[in-house]
Design a protein around this motif. Structure first.
Motif, PDB file in Angstrom:
ATOM      1  N   THR A 114       1.038  -1.566   0.215  1.00  0.00           N
ATOM      2  CA  THR A 114      -0.394   0.227   0.052  1.00  0.00           C
ATOM      3  C   THR A 114       1.527   1.568   0.022  1.00  0.00           C
ATOM      4  O   THR A 114       0.143   2.629  -0.293  1.00  0.00           O
ATOM      5  CB  THR A 114      -0.792   0.284   1.208  1.00  0.00           C
TER       6      THR A 114
ATOM      7  N   TRP B 182       0.751   4.154  -2.350  1.00  0.00           N
ATOM      8  CA  TRP B 182      -0.443   4.976  -2.214  1.00  0.00           C
ATOM      9  C   TRP B 182      -0.101   6.672  -2.002  1.00  0.00           C
ATOM     10  O   TRP B 182      -0.629   7.445  -2.567  1.00  0.00           O
ATOM     11  CB  TRP B 182      -1.759   4.940  -1.542  1.00  0.00           C
ATOM     12  N   ARG B 183       1.377   6.343  -1.828  1.00  0.00           N
ATOM     13  CA  ARG B 183       1.811   7.910  -0.725  1.00  0.00           C
ATOM     14  C   ARG B 183       2.740   8.055  -2.194  1.00  0.00           C
ATOM     15  O   ARG B 183       2.835   8.131  -2.907  1.00  0.00           O
ATOM     16  CB  ARG B 183       2.506   6.832   0.176  1.00  0.00           C
ATOM     17  N   SER B 184       2.295  10.097  -2.177  1.00  0.00           N
ATOM     18  CA  SER B 184       2.907  11.219  -2.663  1.00  0.00           C
ATOM     19  C   SER B 184       3.506  11.320  -1.339  1.00  0.00           C
ATOM     20  O   SER B 184       4.698  12.723  -2.079  1.00  0.00           O
ATOM     21  CB  SER B 184       1.634  11.906  -3.147  1.00  0.00           C
TER      22      SER B 184
ATOM     23  N   ASP C   7      -1.910   2.485   9.803  1.00  0.00           N
ATOM     24  CA  ASP C   7      -1.998   1.507   8.227  1.00  0.00           C
ATOM     25  C   ASP C   7      -0.471   0.241   8.861  1.00  0.00           C
ATOM     26  O   ASP C   7      -0.060  -0.137   8.237  1.00  0.00           O
ATOM     27  CB  ASP C   7      -1.207   2.420   7.324  1.00  0.00           C
TER      28      ASP C   7
ATOM     29  N   TYR D  22       4.593   0.260   3.293  1.00  0.00           N
ATOM     30  CA  TYR D  22       2.874   0.210   4.196  1.00  0.00           C
ATOM     31  C   TYR D  22       1.849   1.328   3.889  1.00  0.00           C
ATOM     32  O   TYR D  22       1.256   1.875   4.051  1.00  0.00           O
ATOM     33  CB  TYR D  22       2.645  -0.571   5.367  1.00  0.00           C
TER      34      TYR D  22
ATOM     35  N   LYS E  71       0.732   5.268   3.672  1.00  0.00           N
ATOM     36  CA  LYS E  71       0.305   5.744   2.306  1.00  0.00           C
ATOM     37  C   LYS E  71       0.353   6.903   2.516  1.00  0.00           C
ATOM     38  O   LYS E  71      -0.378   8.130   1.901  1.00  0.00           O
ATOM     39  CB  LYS E  71      -1.632   5.399   2.406  1.00  0.00           C
ATOM     40  N   GLY E  72       1.033   7.496   3.598  1.00  0.00           N
ATOM     41  CA  GLY E  72       1.735   9.256   3.331  1.00  0.00           C
ATOM     42  C   GLY E  72       0.165   9.704   4.151  1.00  0.00           C
ATOM     43  O   GLY E  72       0.617  11.116   3.895  1.00  0.00           O
ATOM     44  N   CYS E  73      -0.556   9.161   5.305  1.00  0.00           N
ATOM     45  CA  CYS E  73      -1.352  10.908   5.255  1.00  0.00           C
ATOM     46  C   CYS E  73      -1.325  11.370   6.129  1.00  0.00           C
ATOM     47  O   CYS E  73      -2.152  12.592   6.275  1.00  0.00           O
ATOM     48  CB  CYS E  73      -2.819   9.610   5.945  1.00  0.00           C
TER      49      CYS E  73
END
Lengths: 182, 325, 391, 97
Positions: free
Chosen positions: D30, D33-35, D57, D74, D76-78
């Motif tokens: 996952t 998904w990260r930027s 995560d 894992y 996702k960079g939230c």
């Protein structure tokens, strides 16, 4: 095969009469069905229950339309229900009434063979309640011989437990007192 | 002493520096970036451990954890439908009870968890939940409340707060958004007279995990209502879930409490509450609200908090002289 | 050897469930199923049956609870009727898709509206496409035998599917008649202890009921369809074993005086017995009439049906549920489709009879046979009629 | 690979599509998904573990020295960890930088 229709009021034990009859017949090794009239009627309403008894396996699930035997548990039903409906000419009606056969025939306009017994009085004197289901089975046995008192003993024991003996007494007394038209 | 109090009399909470490392819910799940709900579920599972069977309602937490052929579950888990997680876990719990009693298995200490979102709990699953609570099964039900049907695209539920914008409670010329006040399922659960009810928030992780541990220790049904921020549906930044959840507590919007054997206990008293507007402004689902509506919400929040305080004080000994003659 | 006794069929049904060492029963009352679950709760209350009886708050929860219980590895039973089935229908699909060997007795009853508590087959027809195995009883003895058979079939590792035992509401459920209940040793000999293949177990964690995306849903359904079809061999095998042990014979499609029959009645459920009496009567009148009756509704016994009816010129197929405005009732759809696939084209008329407790009599069967004979002779179009609907 | 992708024959499906490998989702990356990625300055870190307990995560785990390290497989960079870090030890930086 014989077919029997019981007329009673909801809560009076007509369904129990039918069940006990079938259970007694099965006890004797015969085939039998018993079923109520599956309606929404509640306590007090006129209700019916049915029995089939046969020496062979019974292969029909029709309703009972032409009962050979009719048992009327409550004399007040005679005024509101056609207890003779569908009964063939050689059929018999077994009625709880204080009337004699002649009086009953005249008053209720019944044309089939009759058997009468004052089951209400017997029930009150023996059981202390006016529930005539087992009492009327004595009358049915006397009038038709469709089952035997001996075969009834087991099912009555199972159903009534401590008051089974009194019920059998009522049944026996009705057997003695029932007057069957010749 | 009630059965919950009895079961909890030697209760030891988690140590903040020694939280269990286990992750019964594995990484690799497909929740949105910054999902407060999966975070809450992660905390629940860390507290419960591995000797557990989980029943899931349909919803985000089901979809993101179980798409074939991978599962994020390291513990036995079952999803059946939307409205019946409590009934499913009733069956699992009863099966274990029967099989243990009959000597067919020897697993007497398994914990049973059912969870659902607010839709699966407050709306479509309320009957099944009520039935399971009333029958007294030994299980924990967790509602992960993100205040709308997020899985299907942010439609309103009975748990959506007054004024919130959802795709089926849109603000418009004739509407301010959600027109009803949030249903209080924790109170409904408590009305069943079950041994343990609590509210919890992932922003207060230790409190949440300790409540889960208590709920698992209590015999009979337990219910925990967990506030679960949804950045996608609430329209806030992906980094704000904890901030929003904390603010909900600090503004008294979502008070934390327990009901143990029917006795209401505030988990943390908010003595200097922040204004509700501070909470609302973090989320774009409320941005259309006018001053007047915000005032109405503030009033309602204050009233409900006072009611809660009153309920919590009921458990206290009556002050001298107050006894009626 | 069990003793022949008179008892109500519902009581007998509950008694045999009690003999089967059931672990969990979850049920909600609905007429005419009530006597079954009442008696089961008595058996549990009196300590005759060591099981959890869960009085759930709805049929939906009844089946949901059964799914949880069966997934946890417990032998699980429930019972319902009509509207109750309709409410649990959603979960019935899932029970079958998850391959959980739940056994359910359905006291068949009509569906509302108008509300009607009496017997027809609307409920079991609604269950047609759920992937449950469905057997059909014609008398009380068969109810007992089929319930015992159901547990054995459902739990067979070659099957692992839920089984619905259909018995006509009131007409069977409330009938007192002679029943031979097996004794415990006989049941134990016939029905081995339930060994779940997969189970919700922390010592061996599994994920039940994952999301099936388009990439796998088709395969999942194909696997389930094959399982339902394949179950027929085990169903038949279990009946053969049953006959060896108990002496009573069951087949997917049974016949009565059908060998040389030119016209066949085709029935399902307790009216089959009345139909036999009608066949006897018509045979006595010199008519070449026979009966085929379905014992197994799902999986549909196509080959057996063809074997039973292939010699007949005309069929009178009786349905007890409607497929409103379709070409015919659900049983007849299946019959026609089966015959068409094999290039057979007897004259088929469909009779919708016995709806909502309306009696089906010997005379009704005679009328059906006469109509089929007439239609065949005159080349009348095939179709269906709702029997005895007053104009 | 069939098992990972789920592109399997109907004959290979477990009963009822049951998944028998616990936690197999841990194979899923996952991190794709990260930027933005969180980067921890361990000099500022006080090992409080907020990043660990607030991560949806399961990205953070304690290393031998007691610091919490991110597993970018894992993440996702939230950005919750960066926001909640009481020491401002975590910065979100753009991927590729």
């Amino acid at each position: 095969m014989v077919e029997i229709r019981f007329h009673g009021r909801g809560g009076q034990g007509g369904v129990t009469s039918a069940e006990l009859t079938a259970l007694a017949a099965i006890e004797e090794g015969k085939y039998a069905q018993a079923f109520p009239s599956f309606g929404p009627e509640r306590r007090g309403a006129p209700v019916m229950a049915f029995v089939r008894v046969s020496d062979q396996q019974i292969r029909t699930r029709e309703k009972v339309y032409s009962p050979n035997m009719v048992v009327v548990l409550d004399p007040t039903l005679l005024e509101i229900v056609d207890v003779q409906a569908g009964v063939p000419d050689d059929g018999i009606l077994v009625v709880n009434t204080k009337m004699s056969v002649d009086e009953l025939r005249k008053n209720a306009g019944l044309t089939r063979r009759l058997a009468v017994v004052d089951a209400s009085t017997i029930a009150i004197e023996t059981l202390r309640v006016p529930i005539t289901n087992t009492t009327m089975l004595g009358a049915l046995i006397k009038a038709t011989g469709v089952i035997s008192v001996d075969a009834l003993r087991g099912p009555v024991q199972k159903r009534f437990g401590p008051i089974a003996e009194k019920n059998l007494q009522a049944c026996m007394r009705a057997y003695e007192e029932t007057v069957v038209e010749g | 002493m009630g059965i919950a109090a009895e079961a909890l009399k030697d209760f030891k909470g988690f140590h903040p520096k020694k939280l269990p490392e286990r992750e019964p819910l594995s990484p690799g799940h497909r929740a949105c970036q910054g999902c407060g709900e999966v975070l809450a579920l992660r905390q629940v599972m860390k507290a419960l451990g591995e000797n557990v069977v989980v029943a899931s309602a349909t919803g985000c937490m089901e979809i993101i954890s179980s798409p074939f052929p991978q599962t994020a579950w390291r513990v036995p888990w079952i999803h059946v439908a939307f409205e019946n997680a409590a009934a499913v876990i009733s069956g699992v719990e009863s099966a274990y009870r029967a099989l243990n009693r009959k000597g067919k298995i020897n697993q007497p200490d398994v914990v049973f968890l059912a969870y659902g979102g607010d839709g699966g709990t407050a709306d479509i699953g309320l009957q099944s939940l009520s039935g399971a609570l009333e029958r007294g099964h030994n299980f924990l039900y967790v509602c992960l409340d993100n205040e709308a049907y997020m899985n299907t695209g942010i439609q309103r539920s009975s748990s959506t707060p007054y004024g919130a914008m959802t795709t089926t409670s849109p603000p418009g010329k004739k509407s301010i958004g959600q027109r009803t006040w949030k249903k209080n399922v924790a109170h409904i659960a408590a009305a069943h007279g079950i041994p343990y009810v609590a509210t919890a928030s992932p922003a207060y992780a230790l409190d949440l995990m300790n409540k889960v541990k208590k709920a698992a220790a209590v015999p009979g049904p337990a219910y925990i209502h967990i506030y679960s921020p949804c950045p996608t549906g609430w329209r806030h930044g992906t980094d704000l879930a904890i901030e929003v959840a904390r603010m909900a507590v600090l503004t008294k919007v979502f008070p934390l409490y327990e009901v143990i054997d029917g006795k209401w206990i505030l988990s943390r008293k908010v003595t200097k509450p922040k204004p509700v507007s501070e909470y609302l402004k973090l989320q774009r689902r409320f941005r259309h609200l006018t001053e007047k509506e915000i005032e109405a919400i503030q009033k309602r929040v204050d009233e409900e908090y006072e009611q809660l305080l009153a309920m919590c004080s009921l458990g206290a000994e009556p002050a001298e002289g107050e006894e009626s003659s | 050897m069990g003793k022949r006794v008179g008892m109500e069929v519902s009581i007998a049904a509950a008694e045999v469930v009690g003999l089967c060492d059931v672990d969990v029963i979850a049920a909600y009352p609905i007429t005419p199923q009530t006597h079954i679950v009442e008696h089961l709760s008595e058996l549990v209350a009196d300590g005759h049956l060591d099981a959890e009886f869960i009085p759930v708050e709805s049929e939906h929860s009844a089946m949901s609870t059964c799914v949880g219980s069966a997934a946890a590895g417990a032998r699980t039973f429930t019972s319902t009727s009509s509207q109750g089935y309709a409410l649990m229908a959603e979960i019935c699909y899932i029970a079958s898709s998850m391959r959980l060997p739940i056994v359910m007795a359905v006291a068949n009853r009509a569906l509302s509206a108008p509300i009607n508590i009496w017997n027809d087959h609307a409920d079991m027809m609604m269950a047609r496409d759920t992937g449950w195995i469905q057997t059909v009883a014609e008398n009380g003895q068969e109810v007992v035998d089929l319930i015992l058979h159901a547990f054995r079939v459902a739990e067979d590792h070659r099957v692992l599917l839920p089984v619905m035992v259909n018995l006509d509401g009131f007409t069977l459920s409330h009938m007192i008649e002679p029943i031979i209940l097996p004794d415990k040793e006989e049941v134990d000999r016939y029905l081995p202890p339930y060994k779940p293949k997969l189970r919700l177990d922390p010592q061996n964690p599994m994920t039940f009921g994952p999301v099936g995306m388009p990439e796998v849903y088709t395969e999942a359904k194909k696997a389930q369809d094959e399982a339902v079809k394949e179950s027929k061999a085990v169903i038949v095998e279990a009946w053969q074993e049953f006959e060896k042990q108990f002496g009573r014979s069951y087949k997917p499609v049974e016949t009565y005086k059908a060998e040389d029959a030119e016209t066949l009645l085709l029935t399902m459920g307790s009216i089959s017995e009345t139909a036999m009496t009608a066949v006897d009567k018509m045979r006595a009148d010199g008519q070449k009439v026979g009966l085929a009756h379905l014992r197994l509704w799902r999986p549909f016994p196509a080959e057996e049906l063809v074997d039973a009816v292939k010699g007949a010129k005309a069929l009178a197929v009786v349905d007890r549920a409607l497929s409103l405005s379709g070409g015919c009732g659900p049983v007849c759809v299946e019959v026609k489709s089966t015959l068409f696939d094999r290039g057979l084209s007897p004259y088929v008329q469909n009779f919708l009879a016995g709806l909502g407790g309306r009696d089906v009599t010997v005379e009704d069967f005679e009328t059906m046979v006469a109509k089929v004979g007439d239609g065949l002779a005159k080349g009348l179009p095939m179709g269906y009629e709702i029997v005895n609907a007053r104009e | 690979m069939a098992k990972e992708t789920g592109i399997v024959s109907w004959k290979e499906l477990e009963l009822g599509c049951t998944l028998t490998e616990p936690g197999s989702a841990a194979q899923l990356k996952t991190g794709d998904w990260r930027s933005m990625r969180p980067v921890t300055n361990f000099e500022l870190c006080n090992k409080c573990g907020q990043c660990y307990i607030f991560c949806p995560d399961m990205v953070y785990s304690k290393n031998e020295e007691g610091y919490y390290e991110a597993d970018y497989y894992y993440c996702k960079g939230c950005g919750i960890c960066a926001r909640e870090c009481p020491k401002d030890a975590i910065q979100m930086v753009e991927e590729g930088d």
